[in-house]
Design a protein around this motif. Structure first.
Motif: not given
Length: 621
Positions: A127-141
């Motif tokens: 949404d136009g910004g940056l956020e730190d997320v756990p690796l498990d929340d990452l998805a292809p794309g």
């Protein structure tokens, strides 16, 4: 946690034994021999108790360990009043177990470094910004920001103009590599340049780094077969030791000679040196991009007689490349490639992507195509810079421009012919093939020098394609058109010649990899099934790492065998000298300490193994 407690206990026992020996010596030289004897006994008891516990565990599991000799030597020395000799043996044994823990810790340092580098979070655009997320929340794309010094958290493609990555933790490459937009970046690499954008292509659990970490954990849980072999030798060594000790006592009537024999026979070299050498070999192989899943595969890898190679993705690159561009109507080759690649940007077909990569490699600017229509398995049509472009199979393109397909007889077996038409006229052909991997021929020659007697190709491709690709390689056989079960049969048949190594990268290779004495998977781009079935994984997409891996395995095994022979030989000579009365129990204990240190230091040489080809390349650079 259990390992940490065990290491702390070994440290405490070592310090206690050292304190008992040194304080006892102080009182002995002060003329208080009674106190000295008590202190020496006090220093021996914890080591003897710990040793007794280990022996009981071994006996419950049906093993006769070499620790029995060490326990007998300490107990006999105490019984016959040789308390100083018992204290020296206690310090020697506890020092040896401490050195084992230290040496294995050093040998596995690179593996621990690999595990410690696992990132826990990633910085994602949202949404136009940056956020730190756990690796498990990452998805292809997902689009990620990789800052300078960050470890790449998941496999992905570079979305910025360029990226500068340090891949040494994965491949052993000493110099960082520069990747262009669209290039694949492996998780576990470190950003050695400016921040760049990465588009995730895998989830964290399916990425290269996560798979490597799982394989490393498997490797760390391994126990060396040669270590078990040493345990099997223990009964014979124990009988020889008791025979010499009892004979010396019976012939001379002096029990102290038997005590001296037992003290010299303390088998620390055999207990410690073999696993130290093999675990050091595992660590060293990882440094050069060869992950061996345990000491067992490493020991077997050192005895390989026959090598069976898959073709596509193993002996060859697995990705088609343009070998020539044939112009039909005087159009420049770069123009044909530029227009074809511009249209192919709209397709995910491997051939289309290879054409796009070839155009980018030439520095050609690729405009965005419009009105694209893709016909799966046949080709594409569309507009590029206002021109009608058709790219695809010769039959497909010929039908679009109203002509007969061209003559294919001059095309080599295994090549792919991509036709290109511009504004209703044939523009030319892109001739593509799957070439041998760079350095494949030199790699095979190096394996011959390492003692590999038979090298075969096993492929599901056609015989004419396989023969063309392997022409001039000097293989001992080419087996084409094989199904997965036929590859397994080939592996089993080759067992009659000696241990077999199978190298592959696809799901269809997994059964053969599992059937081989040592299965090797191309881990960088290979299928997960092949990596799981294999005993060895090449962490970098380079077949030429196989040679250094085998050389390291053979060197580590040779060092382990040297340690066994030297340890047993020196101990037997010492026992004979003690039986003849040339060594007192104290002198025998000190001699065995020297033997221990010498043999374990010899085993640690495996940490410095440098493959010849690697050293030559580095020197030339």
């Amino acid at each position: 946690m259990e390992t940490s407690r065990s290491d702390r206990l070994k440290t405490v026992i070592l310090l206690w034994a050292a304190a008992g020996l040194t304080s006892g010596l102080a009182f002995y030289f002060a003329g208080r021999t009674g106190v000295a004897d008590l202190l020496w006994v006090a220093g021996v008891v914890p080591a003897l108790v710990a040793l007794g516990v280990e022996i009981l565990r071994s006996l419950r599991s049906g093993e006769v360990g070499l620790d029995i000799v060490a326990a007998l030597s300490m107990a006999a020395a105490l019984v016959f009043g040789e308390t100083l000799a018992a204290a020296v043996v206690a310090l020697m044994y506890s020092g040896g177990t401490f050195l084992e823990a230290f040496a294995e810790g050093r040998a596995r340092r690179s593996m621990r470094d690999l595990l410690s580098r696992v990132p826990r979070t990633a910085t994602r655009h949202r949404d136009g910004g940056l956020e730190d997320v756990p690796l498990d929340d990452l998805a292809p794309g997902d689009r990620l920001l990789i800052r300078q010094g960050d470890v790449v958290p998941v496999d992905g493609t570079v979305a910025s103009e360029t990226a500068f990555l340090d891949t040494s933790a994965l491949t052993g490459e000493s110099l960082p590599v520069r990747l262009a937009r669209g290039a694949e970046a492996m998780s576990g690499s470190t950003n050695a340049g400016e921040a760049f954008e990465l588009t995730a292509t895998h989830e964290a659990k399916d990425s290269t780094y996560a798979g490597i970490v799982r394989l490393v954990e498997t490797a760390q849980a391994s126990k060396a077969p040669m270590s078990r072999l040493a345990d099997r030798w223990s009964l014979g060594f124990l009988l020889v030791t008791l025979g010499i000790a009892l004979a010396a006592w019976w012939i001379t009537g002096d029990p102290i000679r038997a005590v001296a024999v037992l003290v010299v026979a303390t088998p620390c070299p055999l207990i410690l040196a073999v696993p130290v050498a093999l675990v050091a070999g595992l660590s060293r192989a990882t440094h050069f991009g060869v992950l061996i899943k345990g000491a067992g595969p490493l020991e077997t890898m050192a005895r390989i007689h026959t090598l069976i190679l898959d073709k596509t993705g193993t002996l060859t690159d697995g990705r088609p490349q343009i070998v020539s561009i044939n112009s039909q109507n005087g159009m420049a080759e770069d123009d044909i490639l530029r227009l074809a690649a511009s249209l192919d940007q709209a397709s995910k077909h491997p051939v289309a992507q290879a054409i796009v990569e070839a155009a980018k490699a030439r520095g050609l600017a690729l405009p965005v195509p419009s009105e694209v229509a893709e016909f799966p398995g046949e080709g594409l049509v569309g507009h590029v810079e206002g021109r009608d472009v058709v790219v695809g199979g010769d039959d497909f393109v010929a039908a679009r421009v109203g002509r007969r397909p061209g003559d294919r007889t001059s095309i080599a077996a295994g090549s792919v012919l991509v036709a290109v038409a511009i504004d209703g006229r044939m523009a030319g052909y892109l001739v593509m093939s799957d070439p041998l991997r760079e350095g494949a021929s030199a790699m095979l020659d190096g394996l011959r020098r390492e003692g590999i007697a038979r090298i075969l190709l096993a492929t599901g491709d056609r015989a004419d394609v396989a023969e063309r690709v392997t022409e001039g390689l000097g293989l001992d056989g080419v087996r084409a058109g094989l199904t997965p079960d036929q590859k397994v049969l080939l592996v089993l048949t080759e067992h009659k010649h000696g241990p077999v190594m199978m190298v592959g990268d696809g799901v269809n290779d997994a059964p053969a990899l599992a059937a081989a004495d040592v299965g090797v998977a191309m881990g960088a781009r290979g299928a997960a099934a092949s990596a799981e079935a294999a005993d060895v994984v090449l962490l970098v997409d380079r077949i030429d790492r196989l040679g250094p891996g085998i050389e390291i395995a053979r060197s580590a095994r040779r060092i382990a065998v040297e340690s066994v022979v030297a340890g047993i030989g020196l101990s037997v000579l010492g026992m004979i000298a003690a039986a003849y009365g040339y060594l007192t129990p104290v002198e025998g204990a000190l001699l065995q300490e020297v033997i221990d240190v010498a043999v374990i230091l010899n085993a640690l040489r495996a940490l410095r193994i440098t493959p010849r080809e690697t050293a030559t390349t580095a020197g030339a650079a």
